[in-house]
Design a protein around this motif. Structure first.
Motif, short mmCIF file in Angstrom:
data_model
loop_
_atom_site.label_atom_id
_atom_site.label_comp_id
_atom_site.label_asym_id
_atom_site.label_seq_id
_atom_site.Cartn_x
_atom_site.Cartn_y
_atom_site.Cartn_z
N CYS A 58 11.96 11.73 40.29
CA CYS A 58 12.16 10.82 41.41
C CYS A 58 11.46 11.32 42.67
CB CYS A 58 13.66 10.64 41.66
SG CYS A 58 14.08 9.46 42.95
N VAL B 53 6.80 7.03 39.01
CA VAL B 53 6.85 6.90 40.47
C VAL B 53 6.73 8.23 41.22
CG1 VAL B 53 8.07 4.69 40.56
CG2 VAL B 53 9.37 6.81 40.36
N VAL C 6 17.90 8.45 32.69
CA VAL C 6 16.45 8.28 32.57
C VAL C 6 16.01 9.20 31.43
CG1 VAL C 6 14.23 8.57 33.72
CG2 VAL C 6 16.20 7.76 35.03
#
Ligand code: SAM
Length: 328
Positions: free
Chosen positions: A30, A195, A163
């Motif tokens: 993240c 990302v 995830v």
């Protein structure tokens, strides 16, 4: 109430509110390894400003709100914001997405303030691995305690978001699946989006089709309806399980045709899509004294700018803000 819909006739009734860009964890998938530039306190919307935006959005047809971040529970006084949002008559569902570290201490107060349900990010059941995934910043037992307390005080449902990453935690798929049988957990398995680090994400990516095959070693997965909400997950259940298995496929099979969301960043930008850089500023107009009808127009303009779909499969990743700043 007129109801909002975008130019592709999708009804828009859901607002995700990021209350802070700060996070008490540093998850590898993240946060970029270079870290992030933090917003200054003056740039962050006050609770009153968030309330004003939510009230106007509710007049337009928003009926569901999710509070996210960053890590929403690191912002002081979050139950007060929940209380304010709960006073808006036409908002019938207030939920929270959290990493769970501080949830144990807040769950009862949040529930009392009007929070209905909670999603907790949980990527591993192994304490050492949790440390690695969070770059040493977190303690798994705090999260597990947070989950237990949330269930105890009646936040319902408590959904767990995992995830799944090849070579990092994919060997725990069956452990998480078993928890839907033994403990009634509602687990949602999420495909890794590129990302934070695109190269790492490509090599770590596990498609939902693989996850599902592996999970079916535990039994046949029967389709079922979600208890609440109509989000992007597809839900299943093992025979006789109290809990559910959800799959979310942002990469292998986009679900943009179902998108009913707007996203408000902590610094007051309204985003039509999680995975595009487009955004409209609400903070400065608010601080300059914009009228409520002017604010409505800005919200309607954002809705009109919702793209048909994101372009992740084509390799497009928005780069203007780290994911943790948009509020996934
Ligand atoms: N701090 C809160 C939390 O951990 O749930 C809220 C913010 S976090 C950005 C929201 C969700 O985004 C989490 O469920 C997290 O697992 C998910 N997320 C973050 N990076 C992701 C990625 N690369 N791929 C898929 N999901 C991701």
């Amino acid at each position: 109430m007129t109801g909002l819909s975008d130019s592709f006739q999708r009804p828009i009734n859901y607002l995700r509110i990021s209350v802070t860009d700060r996070c008490n964890l540093r998850c590898v998938y993240c946060m970029p390894s270079s870290g992030i530039h933090q917003m200054s306190h003056q740039d962050i919307l006050t609770y009153e400003e968030i309330y004003t935006i939510a009230r106007v959005a509710a007049e337009l047809g928003i009926s569901k709100v999710r509070i996210t971040g960053g890590e929403p529970l690191v912002r002081l006084g979050l139950p007060e914001l929940v209380r304010m949002l709960a006073q808006i008559d036409t908002i019938d569902d207030i939920s929270l997405t959290t990493n769970g570290i501080l949830l144990g201490g807040y769950a009862a107060e949040l529930k009392q303030a009007g929070l209905r349900r909670v999603n907790v990010s949980l990527d591993t059941l192994k304490p050492d691995r949790f440390k690695n995934i969070t770059r040493g910043s977190g303690n798994l037992y705090h999260v597990l305690e947070g989950i237990a307390t949330a269930e105890l005080v009646g936040l319902n449902p408590v959904k767990l978001n995992m995830v799944v990453m090849a070579g990092i935690n994919d060997d725990e798929l069956l452990d998480f699946g078993s928890k839907t049988l033994s403990d009634g957990w509602h687990v949602r398995f999420i495909e890794l989006m590129p990302v934070a680090d695109q190269e790492a994400a490509a090599s770590r990516f596990v498609p939902v089709s693989d996850m599902r095959k592996r999970l079916e070693q535990l039994g046949e997965l029967e389709p079922c309806l979600p208890d609440v909400g109509n989000g992007p997950a597809k839900y299943f259940r093992f025979p006789n399980a109290r809990g559910t298995v959800g799959f979310i496929t942002p990469v292998s099979e986009h679900f943009c045709f179902l998108c009913n969301r707007l996203r408000l960043t902590a610094d007051g930008k309204l985003r039509p899509c999680l995975l595009s850089n487009d955004e409209i500023d609400l903070k400065q107009p608010l601080r300059n004294g914009i009228s409520l009808s002017g604010l409505k127009q800005l919200i309607e303009e954002t809705v009109a700018r919702k793209p048909r779909r994101h372009q992740l499969a084509e390799g497009y990743v928005p780069k203007d803000r780290p994911f943790s700043q948009v509020g996934g």
